[in-house]
Motif scaffolding. Structure first.
Motif, PDB file in Angstrom:
ATOM      1  N   PHE A 126     -11.027 -18.404 -32.069  1.00  0.00           N
ATOM      2  CA  PHE A 126     -10.412 -17.310 -31.317  1.00  0.00           C
ATOM      3  C   PHE A 126     -11.486 -16.455 -30.645  1.00  0.00           C
ATOM      4  O   PHE A 126     -11.409 -16.161 -29.437  1.00  0.00           O
ATOM      5  N   LEU A 127     -12.496 -16.062 -31.399  1.00  0.00           N
ATOM      6  CA  LEU A 127     -13.562 -15.229 -30.854  1.00  0.00           C
ATOM      7  C   LEU A 127     -14.404 -15.991 -29.841  1.00  0.00           C
ATOM      8  O   LEU A 127     -14.834 -15.426 -28.819  1.00  0.00           O
ATOM      9  N   SER A 128     -14.644 -17.264 -30.083  1.00  0.00           N
ATOM     10  CA  SER A 128     -15.395 -18.085 -29.126  1.00  0.00           C
ATOM     11  C   SER A 128     -14.678 -18.146 -27.785  1.00  0.00           C
ATOM     12  O   SER A 128     -15.303 -18.046 -26.726  1.00  0.00           O
ATOM     13  N   GLY A 129     -13.359 -18.300 -27.821  1.00  0.00           N
ATOM     14  CA  GLY A 129     -12.587 -18.337 -26.591  1.00  0.00           C
ATOM     15  C   GLY A 129     -12.648 -17.011 -25.850  1.00  0.00           C
ATOM     16  O   GLY A 129     -12.770 -16.983 -24.614  1.00  0.00           O
ATOM     17  N   ALA A 130     -12.566 -15.903 -26.582  1.00  0.00           N
ATOM     18  CA  ALA A 130     -12.624 -14.577 -25.954  1.00  0.00           C
ATOM     19  C   ALA A 130     -13.970 -14.352 -25.270  1.00  0.00           C
ATOM     20  O   ALA A 130     -14.032 -13.889 -24.115  1.00  0.00           O
ATOM     21  N   LEU A 131     -15.054 -14.684 -25.953  1.00  0.00           N
ATOM     22  CA  LEU A 131     -16.387 -14.486 -25.386  1.00  0.00           C
ATOM     23  C   LEU A 131     -16.621 -15.406 -24.193  1.00  0.00           C
ATOM     24  O   LEU A 131     -17.198 -14.991 -23.177  1.00  0.00           O
ATOM     25  N   ALA A 132     -16.192 -16.644 -24.291  1.00  0.00           N
ATOM     26  CA  ALA A 132     -16.355 -17.591 -23.188  1.00  0.00           C
ATOM     27  C   ALA A 132     -15.592 -17.121 -21.957  1.00  0.00           C
ATOM     28  O   ALA A 132     -16.091 -17.177 -20.830  1.00  0.00           O
ATOM     29  N   GLY A 133     -14.365 -16.656 -22.151  1.00  0.00           N
ATOM     30  CA  GLY A 133     -13.560 -16.182 -21.029  1.00  0.00           C
ATOM     31  C   GLY A 133     -14.175 -14.965 -20.355  1.00  0.00           C
ATOM     32  O   GLY A 133     -14.218 -14.878 -19.125  1.00  0.00           O
ATOM     33  N   ALA A 134     -14.654 -14.028 -21.148  1.00  0.00           N
ATOM     34  CA  ALA A 134     -15.241 -12.807 -20.595  1.00  0.00           C
ATOM     35  C   ALA A 134     -16.499 -13.112 -19.777  1.00  0.00           C
ATOM     36  O   ALA A 134     -16.680 -12.588 -18.665  1.00  0.00           O
ATOM     37  N   MET A 135     -17.356 -13.971 -20.297  1.00  0.00           N
ATOM     38  CA  MET A 135     -18.592 -14.297 -19.593  1.00  0.00           C
ATOM     39  C   MET A 135     -18.316 -15.068 -18.311  1.00  0.00           C
ATOM     40  O   MET A 135     -18.972 -14.852 -17.282  1.00  0.00           O
ATOM     41  N   THR A 136     -17.337 -15.948 -18.346  1.00  0.00           N
ATOM     42  CA  THR A 136     -17.004 -16.734 -17.165  1.00  0.00           C
ATOM     43  C   THR A 136     -16.435 -15.859 -16.053  1.00  0.00           C
ATOM     44  O   THR A 136     -16.832 -15.966 -14.886  1.00  0.00           O
ATOM     45  N   LYS A 137     -15.511 -14.974 -16.389  1.00  0.00           N
ATOM     46  CA  LYS A 137     -14.884 -14.124 -15.382  1.00  0.00           C
ATOM     47  C   LYS A 137     -15.865 -13.142 -14.773  1.00  0.00           C
ATOM     48  O   LYS A 137     -15.757 -12.793 -13.593  1.00  0.00           O
ATOM     49  N   ALA A 138     -16.811 -12.676 -15.531  1.00  0.00           N
ATOM     50  CA  ALA A 138     -17.799 -11.745 -15.000  1.00  0.00           C
ATOM     51  C   ALA A 138     -18.609 -12.389 -13.879  1.00  0.00           C
ATOM     52  O   ALA A 138     -18.993 -11.732 -12.906  1.00  0.00           O
ATOM     53  N   VAL A 139     -18.832 -13.685 -13.982  1.00  0.00           N
ATOM     54  CA  VAL A 139     -19.631 -14.407 -12.992  1.00  0.00           C
ATOM     55  C   VAL A 139     -18.797 -14.810 -11.779  1.00  0.00           C
ATOM     56  O   VAL A 139     -19.262 -14.745 -10.634  1.00  0.00           O
TER      57      VAL A 139
END
Length: 343
Positions: free
Chosen positions: A49-62
């Motif tokens: 769950f946390l891995s998905g949240a962090l991956a999504g946040a980093m991807t959208k920022a870029v």
């Protein structure tokens, strides 16, 4: 008089039976919330769950600028060309315009990716486990006339089921944030902030306005999500077997994720166009009554090619987004799970 006690214990309460002269006593036991929380924090599901949240946040920022251009092209705002749309946004709103709606995008993508990837992993394991249990019990079969039906459900793909479940659960949970994000992206004058957009939508359309286009979204999400996860897992597994690898490097994960996103997006893109039309329609004073009407409207106005208007921009967004998301997700899983749960 001594009582003979017969203890019947459940997780939350305890029943004590006494003699006929003494009524039964019920002792309420509160669950150990702290222990349950600690167990969840160190569980596999929490790590995913946390891995998905962090991956999504980093991807959208870029990739926020590509998302802004894609949304404007799909709903027919501004230039029909990627470069033209890019220059038009900068001219009208400055560089900050490329990140229009990015705050709500981040608020949306963190729970969406966490729920989606967490649900996919969990449902995939549950279905696989159920199939193994049925297999261990002797592959039970049901006879219907001359036809023998295998009840092991071995023909069902756990990956496909997990992908479909991930799309449905994340959509139902986070759809209102998607609606607000699109309104902020398309018309900043009417919807200048998240809070004002939320209040205006509820005032004009009621709470149901936050779920505008939910039906076509679910219909479009099913083929996309199912194909997306199936492609990723299948290509990844086949590539690992051909190269005799257990783990892939970041570049390989990036490419496989990009190919999966491209394939799934191409198959389901007309439904995405219809979904955006329904969600944004009221802003232009006309809203198709349903998804079929939205598709018919696009074909009537722009021909069949109109169903793929913005497809190029979508691919430019979806491919890197999918690739980067999987790359970050697998990397965060390695850090957070620390090989505690190997498949």
């Amino acid at each position: 008089m001594l009582l003979e006690k017969d203890m019947a214990i459940s997780n939350n309460f305890e029943v004590v039976k006494g003699s006929a002269a003494s009524p039964a006593a019920v002792e309420l036991r509160l669950p150990d919330v702290g222990r349950a929380l600690r167990n969840f924090v160190i569980s596999r599901e929490a790590g995913e769950f946390l891995s998905g949240a962090l991956a999504g946040a980093m991807t959208k920022a870029v990739l926020a600028p590509l998302e802004t251009i894609r949304t404007r092209m799909i709903v027919g705002v501004g230039s029909k060309q990627i470069a033209g749309s890019f220059l038009q946004i900068i001219e009208e709103h400055g560089w900050q315009g490329l990140w229009a709606g990015n705050t709500i995008n981040m608020v949306r993508i963190i729970p969406t990716q966490a729920i989606e990837l967490g649900t996919f992993e969990y449902v995939k394991r549950v279905v696989s486990s159920a199939q193994e249990k049925w297999k261990d019990q002797g592959n039970r079969k049901l006879q219907v006339g001359n036809l023998m039906v295998d009840l092991s459900f071995s023909w069902i793909s756990p990956i496909a089921v997990g992908g479909a479940a991930a799309g449905i659960v994340s959509t139902l949970t986070c759809h209102p944030l998607e609606v607000i994000k699109d309104r902020l992206t398309v018309n900043r004058e009417i919807y200048p902030s998240i809070s004002l957009a939320f209040r205006k939508i509820c005032k004009d359309d009621g709470v149901g306005g936050l779920y505008a286009g939910i039906f076509p979204t679910l219909v479009g999400m099913l083929p996309y999500s199912t194909c997306y996860y199936f492609m990723y897992e299948t290509v990844k597994s086949s590539y690992c077997q051909s190269k005799k690898k257990k783990n892939l490097n970041r570049a390989e994960l990036l490419v496989i994720g990009a190919v999966s996103g491209f394939t799934a997006s191409t198959i389901s893109f007309p439904l995405e166009v219809a979904r955006k039309r329904l969600m944004i329609g009221k802003m232009h004073g006309k809203c198709p009554p349903n998804m079929a009407a939205a598709l018919a409207e696009v074909i009537q106005e722009e021909g069949l090619l109109g169903l793929y208007r913005g497809w190029g921009a979508s691919c430019l967004k979806v491919m890197p987004s999918s690739g980067i998301t999987w790359m970050f997700y697998e990397a965060w899983k390695e850090v957070l799970l620390m090989d505690k749960f190997k498949q």
